[in-house]
Design an enzyme around this catalytic site. Sequence first.
Site, PDB file in Angstrom:
ATOM      1  N   GLU A 220       0.813  -1.209   0.000  1.00 36.91           N
ATOM      2  CA  GLU A 220       0.000   0.000   0.000  1.00 36.91           C
ATOM      3  C   GLU A 220       0.849   1.261   0.000  1.00 36.91           C
ATOM      4  OE1 GLU A 220      -2.396   3.395   1.416  1.00 36.91           O
ATOM      5  OE2 GLU A 220      -0.578   2.553   2.280  1.00 36.91           O
ATOM      6  N   HIS A 320       3.144   9.420   9.289  1.00 34.93           N
ATOM      7  CA  HIS A 320       4.445   9.264   8.635  1.00 34.93           C
ATOM      8  C   HIS A 320       5.579   9.863   9.466  1.00 34.93           C
ATOM      9  CE1 HIS A 320       3.237   8.070   4.271  1.00 34.93           C
ATOM     10  NE2 HIS A 320       2.480   7.476   5.198  1.00 34.93           N
TER      11      HIS A 320
END
Length: 343
Positions: A220, A320
């Site tokens: 992904e 992230h």
Amino acid sequence: MKFNKKYTLDIAEKILKIDSPSGFTFHAIDFLKKEAERLGYKTSLTQKGNLIIEVEGKKKEGARGVCAHTDTLGLMVRSIKSDGKLAVTKVGGPIMNTLDGEYCRIYTREGKVFTGTILSTSPSIHVYKDAGTLQRDQDTMEIRIDEIVKSKEDVEKLGICNGDFIAIDTKTEITKSGFIKSRFLDDKLSVAILFSVLESMATNKIVPAKKTYFMITVYEEVGHGGSWIPMDIQELLGVDMGCIGLDLACTEYDVSICAKDSSGPYDYEMTNKLIEIAKKEKLSYAVDIYPMYGSDVSTALSSSNNIRGALIGPGVHASHGMERSHIQAVESSVKLVLEYIKQ
């Protein structure tokens, strides 16, 4: 249905400790495959390495899919420098300045594992004038290996080569106040949510309304995790992190229902149904737009699959980077997925 907090947090901790940057996910998938089979489910692997867990439903027609991804961000050895340090290239989109000073593991093609530290090329304030101002990116970051190496040849003798994977330490911690702090909650927290649903179904003998494929994908973060799905799936629900910040409504305590991301709007009827379930079950939820985001469902929709698609996930702060969520968001996500597949 009572939420099994202990199982959910336990499975989350276990998978967060298994390094699995995109392209190097087989250890995580092997663990999850064995866990699904321990719970009594039929499993299979796609050629790409995605894990498919099949759960039969009450109705024979109209299968559904529910997906989350176990691949994470990471790095790879781009080249070996003359002084024995490693130049890197990104796997996915980590925020590079958050990696300065983080510990890592280097995995060789021969199965050896070496530890190291990710640092900028100007790592000392006592030596480099630009130590505090140098832009941190993949061209100005390198790996200091925890071995006695003084040259490229020394590193090569260890068996480290260009193309070896570098996994970043997650620094996972679960606080007494219910916060889950770790790198890569995107999307291993959602994988734990799906396994919490599977555990609840197995324990309480819950049969979904329709045949349901639980899909754990492995690419992904680089854009093609959900490109292939079983042909009989008519609707696909993605479970991925919910975005937090700016004008978004989601918090770390909510399950987020995404109406639209960078790939466009998700299915209107599916999204409405998820909102209705959240209201009926009195879940803590938010509906949001994700401006810089794509999912496995986005990929499946753009890969000519004849499906409807929707997206939900626990609110995750600082995606992230060093991420954080709360057990309240996890519980609401588990309950939303479980109620969705029961109807």
